[in-house]
Design a protein around this motif. Structure first.
Motif, PDB file in Angstrom:
ATOM      1  N   GLY A   1      -3.041   9.874   7.970  1.00  9.15           N
ATOM      2  CA  GLY A   1      -1.654   9.963   7.520  1.00  9.15           C
ATOM      3  C   GLY A   1      -1.456   9.327   6.158  1.00  9.15           C
ATOM      4  O   GLY A   1      -0.733   9.870   5.301  1.00  9.15           O
TER       5      GLY A   1
ATOM      6  N   SER B   1      -0.439  11.662   2.849  1.00  8.74           N
ATOM      7  CA  SER B   1       0.861  11.427   2.223  1.00  8.74           C
ATOM      8  C   SER B   1       0.716  10.952   0.781  1.00  8.74           C
ATOM      9  O   SER B   1       1.443  11.410  -0.116  1.00  8.74           O
ATOM     10  N   HIS B   2      -0.222  10.044   0.539  1.00 12.88           N
ATOM     11  CA  HIS B   2      -0.409   9.532  -0.824  1.00 12.88           C
ATOM     12  C   HIS B   2      -0.990  10.604  -1.745  1.00 12.88           C
ATOM     13  O   HIS B   2      -0.585  10.721  -2.913  1.00 12.88           O
TER      14      HIS B   2
ATOM     15  N   LEU C   1       1.751  13.054  -2.692  1.00 11.30           N
ATOM     16  CA  LEU C   1       2.658  12.503  -3.697  1.00 11.30           C
ATOM     17  C   LEU C   1       2.065  12.620  -5.095  1.00 11.30           C
ATOM     18  O   LEU C   1       2.724  13.099  -6.029  1.00 11.30           O
TER      19      LEU C   1
END
Length: 243
Positions: free
Chosen positions: A215, A219-220, A223
């Motif tokens: 996760g 997510s990083h 981004l």
């Protein structure tokens, strides 16, 4: 070249501004100077320095390739060796720039402090943006270099292979941030692979850590990709028009 210089200057100014905010925080509000942030700013800018140094190295080496060939050494082999080493060294330090995203947890802020929350938000956001700028700039320099030297030097758009490279780097950068934040690994810990493997085994033996890592990385990486892709695409389009 003017665009590259402008981008480097802007990145430097962001880093300087972030450092000034950190120092002013201690000076104006009379609190302890949070030195780890200053160290992280310096480490965050290292990938930019390495990317520029690698590009300059190529410019310097190009005239010498003919001499290398006359000495019995394959110029192509020498060039690929240089590219491989320079890219690996840069990649080891690349996560240091993306790492500044994790400073948004405001872990430097004490429960009772005279520092207003708005100041810490602006200071930490500036720090994070400087890290993202360093990541975007250094990756763009490397991707441009690979397009010119490896993929398609006359392409008016970024070849798909170069995007695959950028995507892999962004994901590996997110992995590096996770390892740095939760296992406290540094770029130079690769000198001790045995110790790294033992810590990794112990960490992921804990239930839920694998899912947490997935996760975090997804997510990083998402981004950074959502910031990098449009910026690089616009830059390539602008260069195409300039031609």
């Amino acid at each position: 070249m003017y665009a590259v210089i402008t981008a480097v200057v802007c990145a430097v100014l962001l880093n300087v501004t972030a450092a000034v905010f950190i120092v002013l925080r201690a000076t104006v509000y009379g609190v302890r100077l949070y030195r780890p942030m200053l160290v992280n700013i310096a480490l965050s800018f290292v990938p930019v320095v390495l990317a520029i140094a690698g590009a300059i190295g190529l410019i310097v080496l190009t005239p010498a390739l003919a001499g290398i060939g006359s000495a019995g050494i394959s110029p192509a082999l020498f060039l690929w060796g240089y590219l491989a080493i320079a890219t690996v060294v840069w990649l080891l330090f690349f996560p240091n720039s993306v790492y500044l995203i994790t400073e948004l947890n405001l872990n430097h802020r004490e429960r009772k402090t005279p520092v207003p929350l708005w100041y810490d938000i602006v200071q930490t956001l500036t720090l994070t943006v400087s890290g993202i700028a360093n990541a975007v700039l250094s990756l763009a320099i490397v991707q441009f270099g690979l397009i010119v030297l490896v993929f398609d030097p006359v392409a008016l758009t970024a070849p798909a292979a170069s995007w695959v490279f950028a995507g892999v780097v962004i994901v590996l950068g997110a992995v590096g941030v996770y390892l740095g934040r939760y296992l406290r690994f540094n770029s130079w810990d690769v000198r001790h692979p045995g110790g790294m493997v033992r810590k990794l085994r112990a960490h992921f033996a804990i239930r839920g850590k694998t899912l947490e890592a997935i996760g975090f990385v997804v997510s990083h990486a998402l981004l950074v990709a959502l910031i990098y892709v449009p910026l690089f695409s616009l830059t390539v389009a602008a260069l195409s028009v300039a031609r």
